[in-house]
Design an enzyme around this catalytic site. Structure first.
Site, PDB file in Angstrom:
ATOM      1  N   LYS A 143       0.858  -1.179   0.000  1.00 14.86           N
ATOM      2  CA  LYS A 143       0.000   0.000   0.000  1.00 14.86           C
ATOM      3  C   LYS A 143       0.892   1.226   0.000  1.00 14.86           C
ATOM      4  O   LYS A 143       1.951   1.239   0.633  1.00 14.86           O
ATOM      5  CB  LYS A 143      -0.872   0.011   1.261  1.00 14.86           C
ATOM      6  CG  LYS A 143      -2.081   0.897   1.173  1.00 14.86           C
ATOM      7  CD  LYS A 143      -3.254   0.194   0.526  1.00 14.86           C
ATOM      8  CE  LYS A 143      -4.449   1.104   0.397  1.00 14.86           C
ATOM      9  NZ  LYS A 143      -5.612   0.417  -0.175  1.00 14.86           N
ATOM     10  N   VAL A 170     -25.604   3.189  -0.375  1.00 18.87           N
ATOM     11  CA  VAL A 170     -25.960   2.745  -1.733  1.00 18.87           C
ATOM     12  C   VAL A 170     -25.175   3.530  -2.774  1.00 18.87           C
ATOM     13  O   VAL A 170     -25.713   4.090  -3.710  1.00 18.87           O
ATOM     14  CB  VAL A 170     -27.491   2.791  -1.987  1.00 18.87           C
ATOM     15  CG1 VAL A 170     -28.176   1.705  -1.185  1.00 18.87           C
ATOM     16  CG2 VAL A 170     -28.074   4.159  -1.653  1.00 18.87           C
ATOM     17  N   VAL A 219     -20.733   0.388  -4.584  1.00 13.79           N
ATOM     18  CA  VAL A 219     -20.877  -1.033  -4.247  1.00 13.79           C
ATOM     19  C   VAL A 219     -22.315  -1.342  -3.808  1.00 13.79           C
ATOM     20  O   VAL A 219     -22.966  -2.252  -4.353  1.00 13.79           O
ATOM     21  CB  VAL A 219     -19.885  -1.429  -3.130  1.00 13.79           C
ATOM     22  CG1 VAL A 219     -20.122  -2.868  -2.691  1.00 13.79           C
ATOM     23  CG2 VAL A 219     -18.451  -1.252  -3.618  1.00 13.79           C
TER      24      VAL A 219
HETATM   25  P1  NAD Z   1     -19.110   5.212  -2.413  1.00 14.58           P
HETATM   26  O1  NAD Z   1     -18.515   6.471  -1.918  1.00 14.58           O
HETATM   27  O2  NAD Z   1     -19.462   5.081  -3.845  1.00 14.58           O
HETATM   28  O3  NAD Z   1     -20.453   4.890  -1.589  1.00 14.58           O
HETATM   29  C1  NAD Z   1     -20.521   4.949  -0.203  1.00 14.58           C
HETATM   30  C2  NAD Z   1     -21.933   5.361   0.149  1.00 14.58           C
HETATM   31  O4  NAD Z   1     -22.091   5.264   1.561  1.00 14.58           O
HETATM   32  C3  NAD Z   1     -22.261   6.812  -0.232  1.00 14.58           C
HETATM   33  O5  NAD Z   1     -23.486   6.853  -0.929  1.00 14.58           O
HETATM   34  C4  NAD Z   1     -22.333   7.529   1.113  1.00 14.58           C
HETATM   35  O6  NAD Z   1     -23.251   8.606   1.118  1.00 14.58           O
HETATM   36  C5  NAD Z   1     -22.794   6.414   2.016  1.00 14.58           C
HETATM   37  N1  NAD Z   1     -22.517   6.603   3.426  1.00 14.58           N
HETATM   38  C6  NAD Z   1     -21.423   7.158   4.014  1.00 14.58           C
HETATM   39  N2  NAD Z   1     -21.563   7.186   5.353  1.00 14.58           N
HETATM   40  C7  NAD Z   1     -22.751   6.605   5.615  1.00 14.58           C
HETATM   41  C8  NAD Z   1     -23.463   6.334   6.802  1.00 14.58           C
HETATM   42  N3  NAD Z   1     -22.971   6.653   7.998  1.00 14.58           N
HETATM   43  N4  NAD Z   1     -24.673   5.728   6.716  1.00 14.58           N
HETATM   44  C9  NAD Z   1     -25.183   5.412   5.516  1.00 14.58           C
HETATM   45  N5  NAD Z   1     -24.568   5.650   4.342  1.00 14.58           N
HETATM   46  C10 NAD Z   1     -23.376   6.242   4.399  1.00 14.58           C
HETATM   47  O7  NAD Z   1     -18.102   4.057  -1.941  1.00 14.58           O
HETATM   48  P2  NAD Z   1     -18.022   2.562  -2.479  1.00 14.58           P
HETATM   49  O8  NAD Z   1     -16.975   2.483  -3.517  1.00 14.58           O
HETATM   50  O9  NAD Z   1     -19.394   2.065  -2.755  1.00 14.58           O
HETATM   51  O10 NAD Z   1     -17.427   1.823  -1.197  1.00 14.58           O
HETATM   52  C11 NAD Z   1     -18.252   1.475  -0.111  1.00 14.58           C
HETATM   53  C12 NAD Z   1     -17.471   0.614   0.865  1.00 14.58           C
HETATM   54  O11 NAD Z   1     -16.980  -0.559   0.200  1.00 14.58           O
HETATM   55  C13 NAD Z   1     -16.231   1.282   1.482  1.00 14.58           C
HETATM   56  O12 NAD Z   1     -16.048   0.770   2.785  1.00 14.58           O
HETATM   57  C14 NAD Z   1     -15.106   0.789   0.598  1.00 14.58           C
HETATM   58  O13 NAD Z   1     -13.865   0.823   1.272  1.00 14.58           O
HETATM   59  C15 NAD Z   1     -15.561  -0.625   0.347  1.00 14.58           C
HETATM   60  N6  NAD Z   1     -14.983  -1.231  -0.850  1.00 14.58           N
HETATM   61  C16 NAD Z   1     -15.202  -0.671  -2.074  1.00 14.58           C
HETATM   62  C17 NAD Z   1     -14.661  -1.287  -3.197  1.00 14.58           C
HETATM   63  C18 NAD Z   1     -14.904  -0.728  -4.579  1.00 14.58           C
HETATM   64  O14 NAD Z   1     -14.583  -1.431  -5.539  1.00 14.58           O
HETATM   65  N7  NAD Z   1     -15.477   0.465  -4.737  1.00 14.58           N
HETATM   66  C19 NAD Z   1     -13.885  -2.450  -3.068  1.00 14.58           C
HETATM   67  C20 NAD Z   1     -13.706  -3.011  -1.803  1.00 14.58           C
HETATM   68  C21 NAD Z   1     -14.263  -2.394  -0.703  1.00 14.58           C
END
Ligand code: NAD
Length: 349
Positions: free
Chosen positions: A81, A183, A186
């Protein structure tokens, strides 16, 4: 700052690099936890840290996590990382990105970078002008790579189905009530897969309009973000933040299954045992959410096509079942079992 190898998160990391280019405004740490299975893969985080020790701790912790995630995804990649220490306004410049690319290049392929918090797809394209040791570039027609979100969502969907089969004894998710926290990329993708498969959805997002619009589109219900963790449902799918399974939330959980894409869902390792003690089946986060890393790793390793990526993502249920089988046999909670399996795979068992 204490010597990095005396920090609690130091775990016999193979090497730790600090790159400074004051003219370009760059201070970066690249932590290589393990190259046992291949080049150390893991994204770059661009973040303003309270102090350099916090940045070092993040690099150590996240690089070990990548070793475990890549190993459990069956990838020929180790774990690493990079963190770039941003100023408080998190200002980036082309010079800073170019200096960072040069730093990655100096490691000669021991570390392969990708997107993480604070790094955009355009940054990745710019980094690729200075080094070939980068993944997550825009995909060629039908190729692997690009935005990892849809691949992560697909893997989480398959993992939810596996958890429903295991925990509820149901062969499919039709009529199964899934509560999704977050939402975005992911959680939104997962909701679409689940809706297409006939699941009943309750959605919540800090951005309430976002949850409402998606619930309307998919025929689900949107609720307040504060209420989602205690809702009565068949599955809770955390897809927003880390550390949401903690001393405050675990006693109030009202589901038999937790399976979601958020990273680091357990606030502390012992919370895995607390979830198990509540009789809840837990899908270890880095096993179920590996779809995105599979997508970018195969792009880097093979220039594989979507079919190869999807075939590898289709292995996520088997890996989860292997964890749950061992958990049932040993009595150890699934997150602890997953860590042990990952350690064995990287030669540290
Ligand atoms: P994103 O920013 O697209 O979506 C996150 C969503 O969560 C947003 O809509 C945000 O408003 C909402 N959110 C934030 N705080 C919140 C709360 N307290 N209550 C309810 N909703 C809340 O991010 P993402 O890419 O969808 O990632 C989501 C999670 O998955 C993260 O933990 C990320 O580390 C993990 N993740 C993502 C990927 C990827 O490919 N994008 C891969 C592995 C893990």
């Amino acid at each position: 700052m204490s010597a990095p190898w005396t920090l609690p998160d130091f775990d016999d990391h193979e090497d730790l690099h600090v790159f400074r280019d004051p003219k370009a405004g760059l201070t970066a740490i690249i932590a290589i936890h393990s190259t046992h299975l291949g080049p150390a893969g893991g994204g770059t985080r661009f973040w303003h840290y309270a102090d350099p020790a916090a940045a070092m701790t993040d690099a150590l912790r996240l690089s070990r996590g990548m070793s475990y995630k890549n190993a459990m995804a069956g990838l020929a990649m180790g774990g690493g990382k990079a963190v770039i220490l941003a100023d408080e306004h998190r200002q980036k410049s082309p010079e800073l990105i170019a200096a960072f690319a040069a730093a990655v290049d100096k490691l000669g392929g021991r570390y392969v970078t990708a997107q993480d918090v604070g790094i955009s797809q355009q940054d990745i394209i710019d980094i690729s002008k200075g080094t070939r040791f980068v993944s997550g570039l825009p995909p060629k027609q039908g190729g692997a790579g690009g935005d990892p979100g849809p691949s992560t969502a697909l893997g989480v969907f398959l993992g939810v189905k596996a958890a429903v089969a295991r925990g509820l004894g149901k062969a499919d998710v039709a009529g199964v009530h899934v509560a999704i926290q977050g939402v975005g990329s992911v959680g939104g993708g997962l909701a679409r897969h689940l809706a297409a498969a006939g699941a009943r959805l309750t959605l919540a997002d800090k951005d309430a309009d976002r949850a409402l619009a998606l619930a309307k589109e998919l025929g689900g219900v949107a609720i307040d973000a504060d209420a989602i963790l205690a809702i009565e449902a068949d599955v809770l799918s955390p897809c927003a933040l880390g550390a949401i399974l903690n001393d405050a939330t675990i006693p109030a959980l009202n589901v038999p299954v937790i399976a979601g894409g958020a990273n680091n869902q357990l606030a502390r390792p012992d919370h895995g045992a607390a979830v198990q003690a509540r009789g809840i089946l837990y899908a270890p986060d880095y096993v179920i959410n590996a779809g995105g890393i599979i997508n970018v790793a195969l792009e880097y390793l093979d220039q594989a096509d979507r079919a190869a990526v999807n075939a590898k993502i289709a292995g996520i249920p088997d890996r989860l079942n292997a964890v749950w089988d061992e958990s049932a046999a040993t009595g150890d909670h699934p997150a602890c079992v997953a860590d042990r399996m990952a350690q064995a795979l990287i030669g540290r068992g």
